[in-house]
Enzyme design. Structure first.
Site, PDB file in Angstrom:
ATOM      1  N   TYR A 137      21.754  69.030  67.085  1.00 19.58           N
ATOM      2  CA  TYR A 137      21.889  70.204  67.922  1.00 19.58           C
ATOM      3  C   TYR A 137      23.240  70.777  67.614  1.00 19.58           C
ATOM      4  O   TYR A 137      24.130  70.829  68.918  1.00 19.58           O
ATOM      5  CB  TYR A 137      21.495  70.000  69.388  1.00 19.58           C
ATOM      6  CG  TYR A 137      21.191  71.277  70.404  1.00 19.58           C
ATOM      7  CD1 TYR A 137      20.260  72.231  70.240  1.00 19.58           C
ATOM      8  CD2 TYR A 137      21.871  71.214  71.409  1.00 19.58           C
ATOM      9  CE1 TYR A 137      20.249  73.131  71.001  1.00 19.58           C
ATOM     10  CE2 TYR A 137      21.579  72.284  72.547  1.00 19.58           C
ATOM     11  CZ  TYR A 137      20.847  73.199  72.132  1.00 19.58           C
ATOM     12  OH  TYR A 137      20.519  74.393  73.175  1.00 19.58           O
ATOM     13  N   HIS A 142      24.408  78.492  68.296  1.00 24.92           N
ATOM     14  CA  HIS A 142      23.108  78.213  68.634  1.00 24.92           C
ATOM     15  C   HIS A 142      22.943  77.596  70.299  1.00 24.92           C
ATOM     16  O   HIS A 142      22.170  78.260  70.794  1.00 24.92           O
ATOM     17  CB  HIS A 142      22.325  77.208  67.579  1.00 24.92           C
ATOM     18  CG  HIS A 142      20.954  76.735  68.200  1.00 24.92           C
ATOM     19  ND1 HIS A 142      19.797  77.836  68.058  1.00 24.92           N
ATOM     20  CD2 HIS A 142      20.302  75.840  68.386  1.00 24.92           C
ATOM     21  CE1 HIS A 142      18.598  77.336  68.546  1.00 24.92           C
ATOM     22  NE2 HIS A 142      18.955  76.010  68.910  1.00 24.92           N
ATOM     23  N   GLU A 210      17.654  75.137  59.548  1.00 21.02           N
ATOM     24  CA  GLU A 210      18.458  73.891  59.445  1.00 21.02           C
ATOM     25  C   GLU A 210      18.568  73.363  57.967  1.00 21.02           C
ATOM     26  O   GLU A 210      17.990  73.602  57.038  1.00 21.02           O
ATOM     27  CB  GLU A 210      17.476  72.747  60.142  1.00 21.02           C
ATOM     28  CG  GLU A 210      17.586  73.506  61.733  1.00 21.02           C
ATOM     29  CD  GLU A 210      17.225  72.328  62.724  1.00 21.02           C
ATOM     30  OE1 GLU A 210      17.466  70.954  62.377  1.00 21.02           O
ATOM     31  OE2 GLU A 210      16.476  72.648  63.802  1.00 21.02           O
ATOM     32  N   ASP A 242      12.661  73.631  60.972  1.00 13.03           N
ATOM     33  CA  ASP A 242      12.097  72.986  62.343  1.00 13.03           C
ATOM     34  C   ASP A 242      11.349  73.931  63.061  1.00 13.03           C
ATOM     35  O   ASP A 242      11.778  74.366  64.142  1.00 13.03           O
ATOM     36  CB  ASP A 242      13.498  72.397  63.084  1.00 13.03           C
ATOM     37  CG  ASP A 242      12.872  71.633  64.294  1.00 13.03           C
ATOM     38  OD1 ASP A 242      11.822  71.003  64.372  1.00 13.03           O
ATOM     39  OD2 ASP A 242      13.912  71.663  65.307  1.00 13.03           O
ATOM     40  N   LYS A 262       7.731  70.677  69.114  1.00 11.01           N
ATOM     41  CA  LYS A 262       8.437  70.587  67.762  1.00 11.01           C
ATOM     42  C   LYS A 262       7.670  69.595  66.707  1.00 11.01           C
ATOM     43  O   LYS A 262       7.892  69.751  65.335  1.00 11.01           O
ATOM     44  CB  LYS A 262       9.651  69.987  68.047  1.00 11.01           C
ATOM     45  CG  LYS A 262      10.558  70.525  68.879  1.00 11.01           C
ATOM     46  CD  LYS A 262      11.480  71.575  68.107  1.00 11.01           C
ATOM     47  CE  LYS A 262      12.481  72.292  69.120  1.00 11.01           C
ATOM     48  NZ  LYS A 262      13.253  72.837  68.320  1.00 11.01           N
ATOM     49  N   THR A 358      19.416  74.046  64.602  1.00 10.08           N
ATOM     50  CA  THR A 358      19.489  75.382  64.046  1.00 10.08           C
ATOM     51  C   THR A 358      21.007  76.021  63.796  1.00 10.08           C
ATOM     52  O   THR A 358      21.867  75.584  64.514  1.00 10.08           O
ATOM     53  CB  THR A 358      18.992  76.235  65.134  1.00 10.08           C
ATOM     54  OG1 THR A 358      17.707  75.751  65.689  1.00 10.08           O
ATOM     55  CG2 THR A 358      18.780  77.753  64.629  1.00 10.08           C
TER      56      THR A 358
HETATM   57 MN    MN Z   1      15.705  71.845  65.572  1.00  9.91          MN
END
Ligand code: MN
Length: 425
Positions: A137, A142, A210, A242, A262, A358
């Protein structure tokens, strides 16, 4: 260290158009299939694939000393298990065979016809058996956008964010290659805050732009990989979508993080571009404030300048670009991610996949998800056919592309292209 295959002056005897992602300076690894063969390890040059098993059978790889069966494998793992030095030797060797001034394969028409195939006549397979998959992350833009939307604009980043690369363990079984359609997930959401949850198709299906890196075998359980050693354990990179169901995510994620929002699918591009091939495109990352703990400190330029874009093509329609971003924006680099992942002694294995999170830039046209681009659906985007999108619709195809460009050399990743199918109730 100077890598011979990276010389920007090299030219191949195979014609490569200037806008190709696969010049002689790239030579990524993949696995193809066609009517005649179930799976073969290959590289790409221009619009061709080069069958490495065919090259091995014809004796062109004898100098490297591999058994040829590793080129007849369904995945790259047996080859990657030889490690960084061996992969560098292979790439340099292939570069030698394919360069303009080398007649060995160039002048043997029969051998050429056995080893070279047009890319558009083969199917590319999932290149790696992924044992474990981790999603970071690591884009500050983001994380700030998401924190602003879902929590508190004044405290968008949680207190730990600038001190460690936040991540969660994802699901490897549902990683699929470009071309495999993705079905809209069913699940539990709570559309109205005061009412009980409901079951149905996700209504807020999203992509996340990503990049992911694939590892060689790491160290033994209990032995961390330091930041300065990390490059030796990273085989290469690919594009990574993702997929995320925002409505499922919002309801389920507290307190343990992403789960069913996810793990229904993640899509990757089929070519593993080696970290060696990306070395010429290194660049400095954002300044990290406050200073990070010693185990996360690194030397040199560890970010990579990779131009990224996402397009949406509605059913039967032409594609519209909805985002242009760059991997260089990442706050935390791969070395720090791998050092942090293993600092407690967690072991990584050959074929593990670590996605970046992201990748958003500062401006709204560089945001890497529909959640951010449309600011939670409040600012829909218009596509070329006149339709609008807040999130993804059934029949949409999402296409992600990425490439580096410098000194007249373009090294790219191809694309990850996926059709969204309706949910099945
Ligand atoms: Mn992700």
């Amino acid at each position: 260290m100077k890598i011979a295959a990276n010389d920007p002056h090299l030219k191949s005897w195979i014609e490569v158009s200037p806008d190709s992602d696969f010049p002689i300076q790239n030579l990524p690894l993949g696995v193809y299939s066609n009517k005649l063969v179930k799976h073969r390890v290959c590289t790409a040059i221009g619009d061709q694939v080069v069958d490495l098993y065919a090259l091995a059978e014809l004796g062109y790889l004898d100098e490297l000393g591999y058994g040829k069966e590793i080129f007849d494998a369904p995945v790259l793992n047996p080859l990657l298990s030889h490690g960084k030095t061996a992969m560098r030797k292979l790439r340099n060797h292939l570069s030698g065979l394919l360069r303009k001034d080398n007649d060995r394969l160039k002048t043997n028409a029969e051998h050429r016809s056995m080893a070279l195939l047009p890319q558009n006549e083969v199917e590319m397979l999932l290149p790696v058996h992924v044992g474990d998959y981790t999603d970071f992350y690591s884009s500050i833009e983001h994380a700030t956008n998401v924190g602003t939307m879902f929590r508190d604009p004044k405290n968008a980043l949680l207190p730990n964010w600038r001190h460690l690369p936040v991540a969660y363990h994802g699901r490897s079984s549902s990683i699929v290659v470009s071309g495999v359609p993705v079905k809209r997930p069913m699940g539990q959401t709570r559309p109205e805050e005061e009412k009980p949850p409901v079951y149905g198709p996700s209504r807020l299906l999203d992509f996340e732009l990503e990049m992911a890196f694939v590892t060689f075998d790491g160290k033994a359980l209990g032995e961390p990989i330091a930041c300065e050693e990390a490059d030796e354990y990273i085989a290469g990179m690919l594009l990574f979508n993702d997929w995320s169901a925002r409505d499922i995510q919002k309801w389920e994620y507290v307190p343990l993080g992403p789960f069913l929002a996810k793990n229904f699918a993640s899509s990757i591009s089929p070519w593993l571009v080696s970290l060696d091939a990306l070395e010429p495109f290194r660049t400095a990352g954002p300044k990290q404030e406050p200073e990070v703990l010693p185990y996360l400190q690194y030397k040199g330029e560890k970010n990579i300048d990779i131009n990224l874009e996402v397009a949406i093509a509605p059913e039967g329609g032409e594609e519209s670009t909805v985002c242009r971003s760059n991997y260089k924006y990442m706050y935390w680099n791969m070395n720090q991610q791998l050092a942090h992942h293993t600092v407690n002694g967690c072991n990584v294995r050959c074929g593990d996949m670590m996605a970046s999170g992201t990748i958003s830039g500062k401006s709204p046209d560089s945001y890497g998800s529909m959640l951010e681009i449309t600011w939670r659906g409040t600012k829909p985007v218009s596509l070329k056919d006149g339709s609008q999108r807040k999130f993804l619709q059934d029949g949409d195809t999402v296409i992600m592309r990425g490439h580096c460009s410098k000194d007249g050399v373009r090294v790219g990743f191809g694309e990850v292209r996926s059709l969204v199918l309706p949910a099945s109730n």
